[in-house]
Write an enzyme that holds these catalytic residues in place. Sequence first.
Site, PDB file in Angstrom:
ATOM      1  N   TYR A  32     -18.267  16.363   2.204  1.00 13.72           N
ATOM      2  CA  TYR A  32     -17.184  17.209   2.693  1.00 13.72           C
ATOM      3  C   TYR A  32     -16.249  17.574   1.555  1.00 13.72           C
ATOM      4  O   TYR A  32     -16.339  17.031   0.455  1.00 13.72           O
ATOM      5  CB  TYR A  32     -16.424  16.518   3.828  1.00 13.72           C
ATOM      6  N   ARG A  51     -16.821  20.360  -7.176  1.00 16.52           N
ATOM      7  CA  ARG A  51     -17.033  19.006  -6.640  1.00 16.52           C
ATOM      8  C   ARG A  51     -17.972  19.053  -5.431  1.00 16.52           C
ATOM      9  O   ARG A  51     -18.808  18.166  -5.259  1.00 16.52           O
ATOM     10  CB  ARG A  51     -15.698  18.373  -6.277  1.00 16.52           C
ATOM     11  N   ARG A 100     -35.025  10.953  14.125  1.00 18.32           N
ATOM     12  CA  ARG A 100     -34.413   9.894  13.333  1.00 18.32           C
ATOM     13  C   ARG A 100     -35.443   9.053  12.576  1.00 18.32           C
ATOM     14  O   ARG A 100     -36.307   8.421  13.165  1.00 18.32           O
ATOM     15  CB  ARG A 100     -33.587   8.968  14.238  1.00 18.32           C
ATOM     16  N   HIS A 102     -35.482   7.022   8.374  1.00 20.69           N
ATOM     17  CA  HIS A 102     -34.680   6.869   7.158  1.00 20.69           C
ATOM     18  C   HIS A 102     -35.031   7.892   6.085  1.00 20.69           C
ATOM     19  O   HIS A 102     -34.177   8.348   5.342  1.00 20.69           O
ATOM     20  CB  HIS A 102     -34.821   5.450   6.589  1.00 20.69           C
ATOM     21  N   LYS A 147     -18.363  12.646  -2.625  1.00 18.27           N
ATOM     22  CA  LYS A 147     -17.427  12.843  -1.512  1.00 18.27           C
ATOM     23  C   LYS A 147     -18.233  12.871  -0.215  1.00 18.27           C
ATOM     24  O   LYS A 147     -18.418  13.923   0.411  1.00 18.27           O
ATOM     25  CB  LYS A 147     -16.604  14.123  -1.718  1.00 18.27           C
ATOM     26  N   GLU A 179      -8.693   2.970  -6.614  1.00 19.14           N
ATOM     27  CA  GLU A 179      -8.086   4.159  -6.005  1.00 19.14           C
ATOM     28  C   GLU A 179      -7.681   3.795  -4.585  1.00 19.14           C
ATOM     29  O   GLU A 179      -7.904   2.665  -4.134  1.00 19.14           O
ATOM     30  CB  GLU A 179      -9.067   5.335  -6.007  1.00 19.14           C
ATOM     31  N   LEU A 203     -13.405   8.490  -6.625  1.00 23.29           N
ATOM     32  CA  LEU A 203     -13.634   9.919  -6.450  1.00 23.29           C
ATOM     33  C   LEU A 203     -12.833  10.643  -7.528  1.00 23.29           C
ATOM     34  O   LEU A 203     -11.681  10.297  -7.793  1.00 23.29           O
ATOM     35  CB  LEU A 203     -13.149  10.380  -5.078  1.00 23.29           C
TER      36      LEU A 203
HETATM   37  N1  PMP Z   1     -10.033   9.296  -3.578  1.00 25.73           N
HETATM   38  C1  PMP Z   1     -10.510   9.352  -2.324  1.00 25.73           C
HETATM   39  C2  PMP Z   1     -11.337   8.208  -1.823  1.00 25.73           C
HETATM   40  C3  PMP Z   1     -10.218  10.453  -1.497  1.00 25.73           C
HETATM   41  O1  PMP Z   1     -10.721  10.503  -0.244  1.00 25.73           O
HETATM   42  C4  PMP Z   1      -9.400  11.491  -1.991  1.00 25.73           C
HETATM   43  C5  PMP Z   1      -9.041  12.651  -1.105  1.00 25.73           C
HETATM   44  N2  PMP Z   1     -10.108  13.510  -0.947  1.00 25.73           N
HETATM   45  C6  PMP Z   1      -8.932  11.399  -3.310  1.00 25.73           C
HETATM   46  C7  PMP Z   1      -9.256  10.296  -4.074  1.00 25.73           C
HETATM   47  C8  PMP Z   1      -8.066  12.494  -3.897  1.00 25.73           C
HETATM   48  O2  PMP Z   1      -8.811  13.656  -4.106  1.00 25.73           O
HETATM   49  P1  PMP Z   1      -8.104  15.089  -4.156  1.00 25.73           P
HETATM   50  O3  PMP Z   1      -7.019  14.993  -5.174  1.00 25.73           O
HETATM   51  O4  PMP Z   1      -9.195  16.002  -4.596  1.00 25.73           O
HETATM   52  O5  PMP Z   1      -7.591  15.374  -2.792  1.00 25.73           O
END
Ligand code: PMP
Length: 284
Positions: A32, A51, A100, A102, A147, A179, A203
């Site tokens: 997403y 991304r 379904r 895997h 993501k 994070e 991310l």
């Molecule tokens: N880390 C994670 C796990 C996230 O879900 C997000 C939000 N998408 C971010 C960092 C920040 O990413 P962005 O600055 O692109 O929103």
Amino acid sequence: MNISFFNNMYLPHSQVSISPDDRGFLFADGVYEVVRWYGGFFFDMEGHHARLRRSLHELKIKWDGEDLFPEIAEKLVRINDLGDKPALVYFQVTRGAAPRTHTFPSPPVPPTAYGFAKTFTPESAGRENGIKVMLKKEMRWARCDIKSVALLPNTMCFEEATAAGFGECIFIRDGYLTEGSHSNIFFVMDGTIYTHPESEAILSGITRKNAIRAASECGIPLEEKAIHVNDLPRITEAFITNTSAEITPVTAFNDMPAGNGRPGPVTLQLAGKFREIVNSYSRL
Ligand code: PMP
């Protein structure tokens, strides 16, 4: 009426229906993106588009609309009459619906693509006064750079954090702060800004990238280096970054104040510069 994008169609939201065999539903097999519309322009659509491409590539999902993401996102904003309002576009692509098993469907089935735009009121209290964050042992998988829609550990930890009065939860992997559940995190120590390097543990946030740019434009030294929990008493400031919260000060880790427990000067300077960078997109 809310109009959503669904497999190359623009439909009333109530008419979108997804197969129970969709691999997004069965396996969280999808990716997403969330991109922000500042009442007239997208912020760093190029970064979000790149991304999305990368996430699809890493999961080997071939979506034929990949090049059209910026167009679809803008159409969602306009068709929902949000052109002059702050809005967020959410977009998701899964591997599609198949019996379904895997293994990936062979031959591949058409991916399921779904997106919507919604108005969005930026939350200002946190950005002005800062938030407290809860520290949690990392419980996610080893590819946090993708993501993916598999967000259960993120939602569980964020739920626990908000129920306890915190504004975000920050993961600790092997003693290092990585994070947040939906944000990246930065620290200020001895006048230098630190943030976790790009790796499979985080991310690569679009806001993170632009905060790094803001630091460089402000001439503030920045190192992409992870901070250990043992260093937390030495930090003078901290802040999180994400698309909706932009740059939001962190004032405490659990019950320990971050620095003096108030939004700090480096964070505020960076937030100002970040705003300038955002506004520069209105002229592109
Ligand atoms: N880390 C994670 C796990 C996230 O879900 C997000 C939000 N998408 C971010 C960092 C920040 O990413 P962005 O600055 O692109 O929103």
